[in-house]
Design a protein around this motif. Structure first.
Motif, PDB file in Angstrom:
ATOM      1  N   PRO A 249       0.773  -1.238   0.000  1.00 12.02           N
ATOM      2  CA  PRO A 249       0.000   0.000   0.000  1.00 12.02           C
ATOM      3  C   PRO A 249       0.808   1.293   0.000  1.00 12.02           C
ATOM      4  O   PRO A 249       0.357   2.263  -0.563  1.00 12.02           O
ATOM      5  N   ASP A 250       1.974   1.326   0.592  1.00  8.96           N
ATOM      6  CA  ASP A 250       2.465   2.662   0.927  1.00  8.96           C
ATOM      7  C   ASP A 250       2.993   3.520  -0.213  1.00  8.96           C
ATOM      8  O   ASP A 250       3.019   4.723  -0.108  1.00  8.96           O
ATOM      9  N   ARG A 251       3.388   2.895  -1.312  1.00 13.00           N
ATOM     10  CA  ARG A 251       3.992   3.739  -2.344  1.00 13.00           C
ATOM     11  C   ARG A 251       3.435   3.465  -3.739  1.00 13.00           C
ATOM     12  O   ARG A 251       3.157   2.336  -4.099  1.00 13.00           O
ATOM     13  N   GLY A 252       3.303   4.542  -4.504  1.00  8.87           N
ATOM     14  CA  GLY A 252       2.981   4.430  -5.922  1.00  8.87           C
ATOM     15  C   GLY A 252       1.620   3.833  -6.210  1.00  8.87           C
ATOM     16  O   GLY A 252       1.418   3.193  -7.237  1.00  8.87           O
ATOM     17  N   LEU A 253       0.682   4.040  -5.328  1.00 10.46           N
ATOM     18  CA  LEU A 253      -0.623   3.404  -5.505  1.00 10.46           C
ATOM     19  C   LEU A 253      -1.621   4.387  -6.101  1.00 10.46           C
ATOM     20  O   LEU A 253      -1.835   5.471  -5.561  1.00 10.46           O
ATOM     21  N   THR A 254      -2.212   4.004  -7.224  1.00 10.20           N
ATOM     22  CA  THR A 254      -3.179   4.894  -7.870  1.00 10.20           C
ATOM     23  C   THR A 254      -4.600   4.422  -7.609  1.00 10.20           C
ATOM     24  O   THR A 254      -5.500   5.224  -7.392  1.00 10.20           O
ATOM     25  N   TRP A 255      -4.788   3.120  -7.613  1.00 10.25           N
ATOM     26  CA  TRP A 255      -6.139   2.571  -7.554  1.00 10.25           C
ATOM     27  C   TRP A 255      -6.300   1.655  -6.339  1.00 10.25           C
ATOM     28  O   TRP A 255      -5.402   0.903  -6.003  1.00 10.25           O
ATOM     29  N   GLU A 271     -13.885  -1.442  -3.314  1.00 12.29           N
ATOM     30  CA  GLU A 271     -14.585  -0.171  -3.181  1.00 12.29           C
ATOM     31  C   GLU A 271     -13.617   0.904  -3.654  1.00 12.29           C
ATOM     32  O   GLU A 271     -12.442   0.858  -3.314  1.00 12.29           O
ATOM     33  N   GLU A 272     -14.109   1.841  -4.423  1.00 14.56           N
ATOM     34  CA  GLU A 272     -13.275   2.986  -4.787  1.00 14.56           C
ATOM     35  C   GLU A 272     -13.756   4.220  -4.030  1.00 14.56           C
ATOM     36  O   GLU A 272     -14.691   4.140  -3.212  1.00 14.56           O
ATOM     37  N   ARG A 273     -13.133   5.336  -4.315  1.00 12.34           N
ATOM     38  CA  ARG A 273     -13.623   6.589  -3.756  1.00 12.34           C
ATOM     39  C   ARG A 273     -15.029   6.840  -4.296  1.00 12.34           C
ATOM     40  O   ARG A 273     -15.349   6.421  -5.428  1.00 12.34           O
ATOM     41  N   PRO A 274     -15.874   7.505  -3.514  1.00  4.89           N
ATOM     42  CA  PRO A 274     -17.278   7.692  -3.917  1.00  4.89           C
ATOM     43  C   PRO A 274     -17.381   8.312  -5.311  1.00  4.89           C
ATOM     44  O   PRO A 274     -16.667   9.264  -5.628  1.00  4.89           O
ATOM     45  N   GLY A 275     -18.225   7.725  -6.125  1.00  4.76           N
ATOM     46  CA  GLY A 275     -18.470   8.284  -7.457  1.00  4.76           C
ATOM     47  C   GLY A 275     -17.499   7.813  -8.522  1.00  4.76           C
ATOM     48  O   GLY A 275     -17.657   8.145  -9.692  1.00  4.76           O
ATOM     49  N   TRP A 276     -16.509   7.010  -8.144  1.00  4.18           N
ATOM     50  CA  TRP A 276     -15.518   6.601  -9.136  1.00  4.18           C
ATOM     51  C   TRP A 276     -15.985   5.426  -9.978  1.00  4.18           C
ATOM     52  O   TRP A 276     -15.468   5.203 -11.053  1.00  4.18           O
ATOM     53  N   CYS A 277     -16.937   4.647  -9.445  1.00  2.79           N
ATOM     54  CA  CYS A 277     -17.382   3.481 -10.198  1.00  2.79           C
ATOM     55  C   CYS A 277     -18.851   3.618 -10.563  1.00  2.79           C
ATOM     56  O   CYS A 277     -19.705   3.731  -9.688  1.00  2.79           O
ATOM     57  N   SER A 278     -19.139   3.562 -11.866  1.00  4.26           N
ATOM     58  CA  SER A 278     -20.526   3.628 -12.305  1.00  4.26           C
ATOM     59  C   SER A 278     -21.218   2.297 -12.035  1.00  4.26           C
ATOM     60  O   SER A 278     -22.432   2.229 -11.912  1.00  4.26           O
ATOM     61  N   ASP A 279     -20.432   1.235 -11.959  1.00  3.46           N
ATOM     62  CA  ASP A 279     -20.974  -0.115 -11.814  1.00  3.46           C
ATOM     63  C   ASP A 279     -19.965  -0.927 -11.007  1.00  3.46           C
ATOM     64  O   ASP A 279     -18.773  -0.908 -11.314  1.00  3.46           O
ATOM     65  N   PRO A 280     -20.419  -1.652  -9.986  1.00  5.28           N
ATOM     66  CA  PRO A 280     -19.450  -2.401  -9.152  1.00  5.28           C
ATOM     67  C   PRO A 280     -18.736  -3.515  -9.893  1.00  5.28           C
ATOM     68  O   PRO A 280     -17.730  -4.031  -9.395  1.00  5.28           O
ATOM     69  N   CYS A 285     -13.525  -0.570 -10.218  1.00  9.60           N
ATOM     70  CA  CYS A 285     -13.942  -1.325  -9.034  1.00  9.60           C
ATOM     71  C   CYS A 285     -13.836  -2.843  -9.224  1.00  9.60           C
ATOM     72  O   CYS A 285     -13.841  -3.597  -8.258  1.00  9.60           O
ATOM     73  N   ALA A 286     -13.778  -3.293 -10.469  1.00 12.90           N
ATOM     74  CA  ALA A 286     -13.644  -4.729 -10.773  1.00 12.90           C
ATOM     75  C   ALA A 286     -13.189  -4.845 -12.219  1.00 12.90           C
ATOM     76  O   ALA A 286     -13.105  -3.841 -12.932  1.00 12.90           O
ATOM     77  N   ALA A 287     -12.902  -6.069 -12.646  1.00 17.71           N
ATOM     78  CA  ALA A 287     -12.485  -6.310 -14.030  1.00 17.71           C
ATOM     79  C   ALA A 287     -11.308  -5.418 -14.400  1.00 17.71           C
ATOM     80  O   ALA A 287     -11.229  -4.888 -15.506  1.00 17.71           O
ATOM     81  N   PHE A 288     -10.390  -5.267 -13.481  1.00 12.07           N
ATOM     82  CA  PHE A 288      -9.371  -4.224 -13.643  1.00 12.07           C
ATOM     83  C   PHE A 288      -8.064  -4.599 -12.952  1.00 12.07           C
ATOM     84  O   PHE A 288      -8.065  -4.987 -11.780  1.00 12.07           O
ATOM     85  N   VAL A 289      -6.980  -4.525 -13.691  1.00  9.20           N
ATOM     86  CA  VAL A 289      -5.644  -4.507 -13.085  1.00  9.20           C
ATOM     87  C   VAL A 289      -4.829  -3.464 -13.842  1.00  9.20           C
ATOM     88  O   VAL A 289      -5.199  -3.051 -14.940  1.00  9.20           O
ATOM     89  N   GLU A 290      -3.740  -3.038 -13.237  1.00 10.11           N
ATOM     90  CA  GLU A 290      -2.907  -2.042 -13.909  1.00 10.11           C
ATOM     91  C   GLU A 290      -1.953  -2.728 -14.886  1.00 10.11           C
ATOM     92  O   GLU A 290      -1.890  -3.952 -14.959  1.00 10.11           O
ATOM     93  N   ILE A 291      -1.168  -1.915 -15.599  1.00  7.41           N
ATOM     94  CA  ILE A 291      -0.346  -2.497 -16.661  1.00  7.41           C
ATOM     95  C   ILE A 291       1.130  -2.598 -16.293  1.00  7.41           C
ATOM     96  O   ILE A 291       1.957  -2.864 -17.139  1.00  7.41           O
ATOM     97  N   MET A 292       1.458  -2.424 -15.032  1.00  6.99           N
ATOM     98  CA  MET A 292       2.883  -2.462 -14.667  1.00  6.99           C
ATOM     99  C   MET A 292       3.396  -3.877 -14.418  1.00  6.99           C
ATOM    100  O   MET A 292       4.583  -4.154 -14.651  1.00  6.99           O
ATOM    101  N   ALA A 293       2.526  -4.765 -13.958  1.00  3.73           N
ATOM    102  CA  ALA A 293       2.975  -6.121 -13.614  1.00  3.73           C
ATOM    103  C   ALA A 293       1.887  -7.123 -13.996  1.00  3.73           C
ATOM    104  O   ALA A 293       1.459  -7.951 -13.209  1.00  3.73           O
ATOM    105  N   THR A 294       1.466  -7.046 -15.219  1.00  2.00           N
ATOM    106  CA  THR A 294       0.316  -7.823 -15.662  1.00  2.00           C
ATOM    107  C   THR A 294       0.722  -9.249 -16.027  1.00  2.00           C
ATOM    108  O   THR A 294       1.815  -9.491 -16.526  1.00  2.00           O
ATOM    109  N   VAL A 295      -0.184 -10.172 -15.748  1.00  3.06           N
ATOM    110  CA  VAL A 295       0.025 -11.587 -16.089  1.00  3.06           C
ATOM    111  C   VAL A 295      -1.189 -12.048 -16.898  1.00  3.06           C
ATOM    112  O   VAL A 295      -2.329 -11.865 -16.471  1.00  3.06           O
TER     113      VAL A 295
END
Ligand SMILES: *[C@@H]1O[C@H](CO)[C@@H](O)[C@H](O)[C@H]1NC(C)=O
Ligand SMILES: *[C@@H]1O[C@H](CO)[C@@H](O)[C@H](O)[C@H]1NC(C)=O
Length: 400
Positions: A249-255, A271-280, A285-295
């Motif tokens: 958690p402590d560094r470089g976290l966007t999502w 859970e994201e910050r309020p209003g960030w997800c139109s659909d859970p 909020c789901a179906a999502f990973v970042e592109i830095m360490a993808t498998v």
């Protein structure tokens, strides 16, 4: 000038035994060329240690390989001729196999090799005995020499069951040879390109087809709490087609999604910050990973490779679109918490940019990243709209 004239004159009037000698050496030369051609079809003729006069002779004759080609050609045209003359009641029909890969329909399927791999082979011996093992997993890192120590630590977290592929963006590929694993790694060196540029060019799904899972990773990841074999066990267990390790958690976290949870093996929603997800069930909020360490699983990668645009080299926005490649995305995309990493946020490739209009190199890169993100979104939305319109379906509100 006069001397040249004399020489030309002499060669025009050769005595019979000179002519014989010339014919004889030409015949020997062609035979030698043919023998080299069949004995060393893949070895450059200049690597063989023959007197330079022979080499230049062979090369003058377009090398032994060409001689062989000519002979083959002669043989096959002789064959054609023979078949013609029997006036063909049972002529062999031409091959056309529509299930072959596009462009290869004229080949008998048994010879078609449509997929490849990164397995290293020997230049001698029995081809069937070349490989002592076939790695089932592939890991790629996009690296510069400055991160050598970190990459060394990272590679050691991947067992011998992984093929290691390094994309060098600083041209210093040969300076890694002192590392023990470097000799069995694949090194691709192209200056100043991005991870997704390399992935698009060198990781075509047909090339990486033997690998169950493909790790496409940045160079600045801390792997102290990560083990690749354990990671794959969890990915299989939870049916993740696209995944990443949780981030400390402590560094470089966007999502929130990619933040490591201490109390479970994997998670697929957040859970994201309020209003960030139109659909859970939708990013971020789901179906999502970042592109830095993808498998990616093999099947997911076959789709994602097609989603990568040739010109949008930073891949921004790709993370939001990965879900287009798996169904249902909110169950098959997730974060592995039990094997986690630290994003060290080393500005590396950013410094490979160019100072322009008084801006630092990294600023220009960042600007391009943002621009690419919006271009990608627009392209994807337009493509979907076009598809639905052509099908006569009212396009849903942009799903991109
Ligand atoms: C032999 O076959 C070739 C190509 O199929 C054709 O062009 C040629 O006319 C044929 N010759 C004879 C004698 O049938
Ligand atoms: C490599 O894969 C084989 C076969 O799946 C497995 O038995 C072995 O334990 C793996 N090696 C490591 C270091 O996990």
């Amino acid at each position: 000038m006069a001397k040249l004239g004399v020489n030309v004159g002499r060669s025009g009037l050769m005595r019979p035994n000179e002519t014989m000698r010339l014919i004889f050496s030409a015949v020997i030369g062609v035979m030698l060329g043919y023998l080299f051609g069949i004995s060393f079809p893949t070895v450059s003729i200049t690597k063989l240690h023959f007197p330079s006069s022979i080499i230049s002779y062979i090369e003058d004759k377009n090398s032994g390989i060409t001689t062989q080609t000519l002979l083959n050609h002669a043989w096959s045209s002789a064959n054609t001729h023979k078949r013609n003359s029997t006036s063909d009641p049972n002529e062999i029909p031409k091959i056309h196999v529509s299930t072959n890969p596009k462009g290869a329909e004229m080949l008998p399927p048994g010879i078609v090799a449509s997929e490849s791999d990164f397995y290293l082979r020997r230049l001698w011996g029995e081809p069937t005995e070349d490989l002592t093992m076939r790695q089932k997993y592939l890991v790629t890192f996009t690296v510069g020499y400055g991160q050598k120590a970190n990459i060394d630590r990272a590679v050691k977290k991947f067992s011998e069951n992984f093929t290691i592929l390094l994309f060098h963006y600083d041209g210093r590929a040969s300076e890694w040879d002192d590392l023990e694993w470097s000799k069995r790694a694949i090194h691709v060196s192209v200056r100043k390109q991005t991870k997704w540029w390399y992935a698009k060019r060198f990781l075509h799904p047909d090339i990486v087809a033997p690998y169950d899972y493909i790790f496409i990773w940045d160079e600045d990841l801390g792997v102290e709490h990560f083990n690749a074999e354990e990671y794959i066990k969890l990915v299989r267990k939870h049916g993740l087609e696209i995944s990443q390790p949780g981030l400390q958690p402590d560094r470089g976290l966007t999502w929130q999604m990619t933040k490591r949870r201490g109390d479970r093996e994997v998670h697929k929603v957040t859970e994201e910050r309020p209003g960030w997800c139109s659909d859970p069930h939708l990013p971020p909020c789901a179906a999502f990973v970042e592109i830095m360490a993808t498998v990616f699983s093999r099947d997911a990668w076959r789709c994602v490779w097609h989603l990568i645009q040739n010109d949008l080299v930073h891949g921004w926005g790709l993370d939001f679109a990965l879900r287009k490649c798996v169904e249902p995305a909110h169950e098959k995309i997730g974060v592995v918490d039990a094997q986690w990493i630290v994003h060290q946020v080393v500005p590396s490739l950013g410094n490979q940019g160019r100072a322009e209009n008084g801006k630092a190199p990294w600023e220009g890169v960042r600007e391009r990243c943002r621009k690419e993100w919006s271009m990608f979104q627009t392209r994807l939305a337009d493509a979907e709209k076009q598809y639905y319109t052509e099908k006569g379906i009212v396009p849903p509100n942009s799903t991109a």
